[in-house]
Motif scaffolding. Structure first.
Motif: not given
Lengths: 159, 162
Positions: A8-14, A44-46, A48-49, A52-53, A56, B1, B3-4, B6-8, B18-19, B92
Motif C-alpha cells: 500500500i502506498a503510504s501517506g494517503f487516506s483511502f 514528490e509533492r506533485k 502525491r497531489s 490525492d486528486y 478523491q 513516514m 504508514t497510512l 499520517r497523511h503526507w 503545495y497540495r 489523517k
C-alpha cells in the motif's frame, strides 16, 4: 513463478479508492514503488497531489487516465507528470479487491515507471501491465492485503 | 513516514500549501481549457512570460496569495480562502479539494450573501434533494427554490415558514 508482493502506498487516506505498488525484489522491472519512494521535493509533492486528486474521485486527463474504450486495456491506468522537461508515467491497473463487503472500492496497482519522449501511448507497456495483472502470483499478492480478492481456496478472480 | 496513519500533507506546512495550491491549479487549468484560454494569452493578461505561467502550473507550491488572485482574475475567476473543520483535526485524511467546495457552492444555488444562506436554512427539504445538473431532481429543486419566498433583511426564518 515471480515472488510478487503488493504494498500500500503510504501517506494517503483511502475511502472509495486506494493505491499501492506491485513489487518483486528480484525483478527491477517492477519499479513504480521504488521510483515513488525515491522521489523528493516538489516532484514528490506533485505526484502525491495528483494521486490525492484521483483518490478523491477527481477527473483530469492531464494527470491520470485509463483506457476504458479499449477492451484489451480497459483495466490499465496511468499517472502522468513532467519533471525536468521529461514526461514521466506510472503504469498499472485498476481492480476491485473487496468485492463482497465493499464492491465499490477501487484499487490502483502501480507496476511500472517509464520516462517517455513521445506523446502517444506505448501499448507495449500496457501489454506488460496486462501480463502481470493476469498472473496468479499478482492475485495472490493483492489477496494478502485484501483477502476477498479471490475466492477462498481457488485462484479464481471474482471482481 | 508513519504508514497510512499520517497523511503526507501533515509532514510540513510546505506539503499542505503545495497540495492546496495544486488544487487551485487544477481549477485554473480546467477553466482555461473550458474557456479556450492558452497559457500564452494568460501570460499576456498577467504581463509575465509564458515560461513563468508554465512554471506556476508545473510547480504551484510557490504561489503567493497575491499571485493566486492575479491568476484567478486573469482567468475570469475569483478566489475565496475557506477555513473549515472536517472532524479530522490531526489531518489523517488530508485537505478537501477546493473543487469540491466550489461544486457544493454552485449546487447550493451560488449564494452571494448571507441572506441567500438564510433562505436555504429555511428550506432543508429542498436541499435534501441534492440537485445534480440536468436531472429531474434539479428541475424540481429549481422550481421549489424559485417558489420559496425571498427573505429580506430583518425577517426571521420562522416568519416565512409560518
Amino acid at each position: 513463478m515471480p515472488k510478487l508482493t503488493f504494498r500500500i502506498a503510504s501517506g494517503f487516506s483511502f475511502n472509495r479508492r486506494g493505491i499501492g505498488f506491485l513489487e518483486d525484489e528480484n525483478d527491477e522491472d517492477l519499479d513504480a514503488g521504488s521510483v515513488f519512494e525515491r522521489m523528493t521535493g516538489n516532484a514528490e509533492r506533485k505526484v502525491r497531489s495528483r494521486i490525492d486528486y484521483w483518490l478523491q474521485g477527481g477527473v483530469h486527463d492531464k494527470y491520470f487516465h485509463g483506457w476504458p474504450n479499449l477492451p484489451l486495456y480497459r483495466h490499465c491506468f496511468e499517472f502522468r507528470w513532467d519533471e525536468r522537461r521529461q514526461a514521466h508515467r506510472f503504469y498499472g491497473f485498476l481492480c476491485h479487491p473487496i468485492p463482497l463487503s465493499n464492491p465499490r472500492f477501487e484499487l490502483c496497482v502501480l507496476v511500472f515507471h517509464e520516462v517517455k519522449n513521445e506523446y502517444k501511448t506505448d501499448f507495449a507497456v500496457l501489454d506488460r501491465v496486462n501480463q502481470y495483472r493476469n498472473m496468479a502470483a499478482t492475485t495472490e499478492a493483492i489477496a494478502r492485503t485484501y483477502p476477498e480478492y479471490r475466492k477462498e481456496g481457488t485462484e479464481e478472480w471474482i471482481h | 513516514m508513519d504508514t497510512l496513519r499520517r497523511h503526507w500533507t501533515d509532514r510540513s506546512i510546505g506539503d499542505f500549501v503545495y497540495r492546496i495550491s495544486a488544487d487551485f491549479v487544477v481549477q485554473l487549468e480546467k477553466k482555461l481549457e473550458q474557456a479556450g484560454i492558452t497559457h500564452k494569452a494568460l501570460a499576456t493578461a498577467l504581463d509575465v512570460s509564458e515560461g513563468r505561467v508554465s512554471q506556476v502550473f508545473n510547480n504551484p507550491g510557490n504561489l503567493t496569495l497575491t499571485s493566486t488572485v492575479q491568476y484567478a482574475r486573469a482567468a475570469g475567476m475569483k478566489v475565496a480562502i475557506v477555513a473549515y473543520e472536517d472532524r479530522d483535526p490531526k489531518n489523517k485524511n488530508g485537505p478537501v479539494s477546493s473543487e469540491i467546495f466550489y461544486t457544493c457552492w454552485r449546487r447550493a444555488g451560488s449564494p452571494r450573501n448571507f441572506f441567500d444562506l438564510r433562505v436555504n436554512e429555511c428550506a432543508p427539504r429542498i436541499h435534501h434533494l441534492d440537485p445534480y445538473p440536468d436531472t429531474c431532481e434539479n428541475r424540481e429543486f429549481q422550481r421549489m427554490y424559485q417558489a420559496w419566498p425571498r427573505m429580506t433583511a430583518g425577517t426571521s426564518c420562522m416568519e416565512k415558514v409560518n
